[in-house]
Design an enzyme around this catalytic site. Structure first.
Site, PDB file in Angstrom:
ATOM      1  N   HIS A  81       9.345   3.815 -13.607  1.00  0.00           N
ATOM      2  CA  HIS A  81       8.840   2.889 -14.623  1.00  0.00           C
ATOM      3  C   HIS A  81       9.953   2.089 -15.305  1.00  0.00           C
ATOM      4  CE1 HIS A  81       4.578   4.826 -15.098  1.00  0.00           C
ATOM      5  NE2 HIS A  81       4.750   4.199 -13.953  1.00  0.00           N
TER       6      HIS A  81
ATOM      7  N   HIS B 214       0.913   5.502  -4.920  1.00  0.00           N
ATOM      8  CA  HIS B 214      -0.550   5.615  -4.854  1.00  0.00           C
ATOM      9  C   HIS B 214      -1.032   5.987  -3.458  1.00  0.00           C
ATOM     10  CE1 HIS B 214      -1.642   3.866  -8.953  1.00  0.00           C
ATOM     11  NE2 HIS B 214      -0.330   3.981  -8.929  1.00  0.00           N
ATOM     12  N   ASP B 215      -0.264   5.643  -2.422  1.00  0.00           N
ATOM     13  CA  ASP B 215      -0.613   6.124  -1.078  1.00  0.00           C
ATOM     14  C   ASP B 215      -0.259   7.611  -0.964  1.00  0.00           C
ATOM     15  OD1 ASP B 215      -1.620   5.827   1.540  1.00  0.00           O
ATOM     16  OD2 ASP B 215       0.402   5.584   2.360  1.00  0.00           O
TER      17      ASP B 215
ATOM     18  N   ASP C 192      17.849   0.997 -14.801  1.00  0.00           N
ATOM     19  CA  ASP C 192      18.743   1.544 -15.820  1.00  0.00           C
ATOM     20  C   ASP C 192      17.986   2.621 -16.589  1.00  0.00           C
ATOM     21  OD1 ASP C 192      16.909   0.162 -17.303  1.00  0.00           O
ATOM     22  OD2 ASP C 192      18.301  -1.358 -18.031  1.00  0.00           O
TER      23      ASP C 192
ATOM     24  N   LEU D 226      16.095  -4.276 -13.832  1.00  0.00           N
ATOM     25  CA  LEU D 226      17.266  -3.400 -13.670  1.00  0.00           C
ATOM     26  C   LEU D 226      16.839  -1.943 -13.584  1.00  0.00           C
ATOM     27  CD1 LEU D 226      19.713  -4.815 -16.408  1.00  0.00           C
ATOM     28  CD2 LEU D 226      19.643  -5.385 -13.955  1.00  0.00           C
TER      29      LEU D 226
ATOM     30  N   ASP E 231       9.912  -1.465 -20.067  1.00  0.00           N
ATOM     31  CA  ASP E 231      11.166  -1.452 -20.830  1.00  0.00           C
ATOM     32  C   ASP E 231      11.681  -2.879 -20.902  1.00  0.00           C
ATOM     33  OD1 ASP E 231      12.664  -2.003 -18.522  1.00  0.00           O
ATOM     34  OD2 ASP E 231      13.700  -0.090 -18.468  1.00  0.00           O
TER      35      ASP E 231
ATOM     36  N   SER F 247      -3.352   5.154   4.113  1.00  0.00           N
ATOM     37  CA  SER F 247      -4.804   4.997   3.926  1.00  0.00           C
ATOM     38  C   SER F 247      -5.151   3.908   2.919  1.00  0.00           C
ATOM     39  CB  SER F 247      -5.444   6.329   3.510  1.00  0.00           C
ATOM     40  OG  SER F 247      -4.929   6.771   2.264  1.00  0.00           O
TER      41      SER F 247
ATOM     42  N   GLY G 162      -2.026  11.984   2.104  1.00  0.00           N
ATOM     43  CA  GLY G 162      -0.709  11.709   1.526  1.00  0.00           C
ATOM     44  C   GLY G 162      -0.171  10.355   1.970  1.00  0.00           C
TER      45      GLY G 162
ATOM     46  N   ASP H 183       0.028   8.321   4.286  1.00  0.00           N
ATOM     47  CA  ASP H 183      -0.589   8.068   5.588  1.00  0.00           C
ATOM     48  C   ASP H 183      -1.100   6.641   5.735  1.00  0.00           C
ATOM     49  OD1 ASP H 183      -2.721   8.067   3.885  1.00  0.00           O
ATOM     50  OD2 ASP H 183      -3.909   9.568   4.987  1.00  0.00           O
TER      51      ASP H 183
END
Ligand code: HEB
Ligand code: CA
Length: 348
Positions: free
Chosen positions: A186, A55-56, A211, A209, A204, A78, A74, A76
Site C-alpha cells: 500500500h 486478488h488472484d 518508501d 515511491l 500515502d 482465474s 490461488g 491460477d
C-alpha cells in the site's frame, strides 16, 4: 563454477538466460514496459497490476476444501480467465479495468494467464524507486474454474477476519506479522472506488515511491476525509487528499501488529526485503514450486529509493497515535512549508 553460471542464448538473439524457459519473458517485459507502464513508470497501471496479483493469489481456501467445497486455485489466473464472474465480486471492484488493459498482452504472448498476472505485477513494481526486485516464475497451471466469492479481504473487515483469511490461504504461513509485510504494497497505492467522488486518492503522500511513508502516515491521528465521509471501509486520514483504509488503520493499531507496523518506519531495507519474501510466496499460492522455473533475473532492478522518511508538513510526533507499547516512535524530521496535500494518482 562455470557449470552453475552457464547461460543459454535466447532465440531472440539479444538475451541470455539461466533457463531457456525464461527467454520468452524478455519480450513480454519490454512490451509491458513500453505499452502498459508508459516507458517504465510507477503509475496507476503498475499499482493496479500489483493489486491484481493479490486478488488472484489469495483466492484459495483449504478451509473450504475441508468442507468439501471448491476453495479456489490461488495464483491460477482465474480472475482474468473468468473476469465476468470474479471482477463482480465486491472486493474486486475496479479490477475489471486492469484485467481489460492486460488482455491484449496476454493474447500476444505465450504465457499462462496465471504466470502473466504475477509477472506483470513484478514488472510494474520494478518501476517504483526503492522497490525490491520481485520474483518471477513460469510454469503455473491455469484455472479451469472461477474462485468462489468471499475469499478476498475487504477494508471493513476486522483484523481477526483478515488474519484468519490470510492464514487459511497460506496454510498458516501468512500470520499477523507477515500480513504487515504484505501491506507494504500500500506504499504504491490509491483507491478509486472506496470513495468514488475522489478517485485516485493515495494511501500515502508518495504513491510513486516504494518508501515507508505509508507506515508513518497511517500512524497519524486522522482528522479529515479526502472526499465525503461515511464510506464503508474508510476512516479519516491526516493529510488532505489521502485516503485511509479502515483495515490499514486497525492493523496499524492492533496489539498483535502495532510494533511490527512501527518497525517499518524509516527502515527501507525492511520494506524491500520483507515484501520480496512474502511476494515470492504469495505469487505461487496453489502452485507446486517444483514445477516452476525461477526467472526473476528478467525483472529489472528497481531504481534506488528517493527521499527521506519524514512527517508531512504541519505534523509532528505529537500527531502520532502511538500504538506500540514497547518502543518509542522513531524521531523524524517534519517537511517544511504549509500543510501537505496529496494529489490524486492520475487514472489509467
Ligand atoms: Fe490492497 C488498493 C484493500 C492487501 C495491493 N487495497 C486497495 C484498495 C482496497 C484495498 C480497498 C482500494 C481499491 C480501490 O480502487 O478502491 N488490500 C486491501 C485489504 C487488504 C489488502 C483489505 C488485506 C489487509 N493490497 C493488499 C496486498 C497487496 C495489495 C497484500 C499486494 C500484495 N491494494 C494493493 C495495491 C492497491 C491496493 C497495489 C492500489 C491499486 C491502485 O492504485 O489502483
Ligand atoms: Ca509511498
Amino acid at each position: 563454477n562455470a557449470a552453475l553460471t552457464r547461460r543459454v542464448a535466447c532465440p531472440d538473439g539479444k538475451n541470455t538466460a539461466t533457463n531457456a524457459a525464461c527467454c520468452q519473458l524478455f519480450a513480454v517485459r519490454d512490451d509491458l514496459q513500453e505499452n502498459l507502464f508508459h516507458g517504465g513508470q510507477c503509475t496507476a497501471e503498475a499499482h493496479e497490476s500489483l493489486r491484481l496479483t493479490f486478488h488472484d493469489a489469495i483466492a484459495i481456501s483449504p478451509a473450504l476444501e475441508a468442507q468439501g467445497q471448491f476453495g479456489g486455485g490461488g495464483a491460477d489466473g482465474s480472475i482474468a480467465i473468468f473476469p465476468e464472474i470474479e471482477t463482480n465480486f465486491h472486493p474486486n471492484i475496479g479490477l475489471d479495468e486492469i484485467v481489460e488493459l492486460q488482455k491484449p498482452f496476454v493474447q500476444r504472448h505465450n504465457l499462462s494467464v496465471a504466470d502473466f498476472i504475477q509477472f506483470a505485477g513484478a514488472i510494474g513494481v520494478s518501476n517504483c524507486p526503492g522497490a525490491p526486485q520481485l520474483a518471477a516464475f513460469v510454469g503455473r497451471k491455469d484455472a479451469t474454474q472461477p474462485a468462489p466469492d468471499g475469499l478476498v479481504p475487504e477494508p471493513f473487515h476486522t483484523p481477526d477476519q483478515i488474519f484468519d483469511r490470510l492464514a487459511d490461504a497460506s496454510q498458516g504461513e501468512f500470520d499477523p506479522i507477515l500480513t504487515v509485510w504484505l501491506l507494504t504494497a500500500h506504499t504504491v497505492a490509491a483507491a478509486n472506488d472506496v470513495d468514488p467522488t475522489v478517485p485516485g486518492s493515495p494511501f500515502d503522500s508518495t504513491p510513486g515511491l516504494w518508501d515507508t511513508q505509508f507506515f508513518v502516515e497511517t500512524q497519524l491521528r486522522g482528522t479529515m476525509f479526502p472526499g465525503t465521509g461515511g464510506n464503508q471501509g474508510e476512516v479519516e486520514s491526516a493529510i488532505k487528499g489521502e485516503l485511509r483504509l479502515q483495515s490499514d488503520h486497525t492493523i496499524a493499531r492492533d496489539s498483535r501488529t502495532a510494533c511490527e507496523w512501527q518497525s517499518f518506519v524509516n527502515n527501507q531495507t525492511k520494506a524491500q526485503q520483507m515484501f520480496q519474501f512474502v511476494f515470492h510466496d504469495l505469487s505461487i499460492l496453489g502452485q507446486d514450486i517444483n514445477q516452476l522455473v525461477d526467472c526473476s533475473e528478467v525483472v529489472p532492478v528497481p531504481p534506488p529509493p528517493q527521499g527521506v522518511t519524514h512527517f508531512p508538513a504541519g505534523l509532528t510526533i505529537a500527531d502520532v497515535e502511538q500504538a506500540c507499547a514497547e518502543t518509542p516512535f522513531p524521531s523524524l524530521p517534519t517537511d517544511p512549508g504549509p500543510a501537505t496535500s496529496v494529489a490524486p494518482v492520475p487514472l489509467p
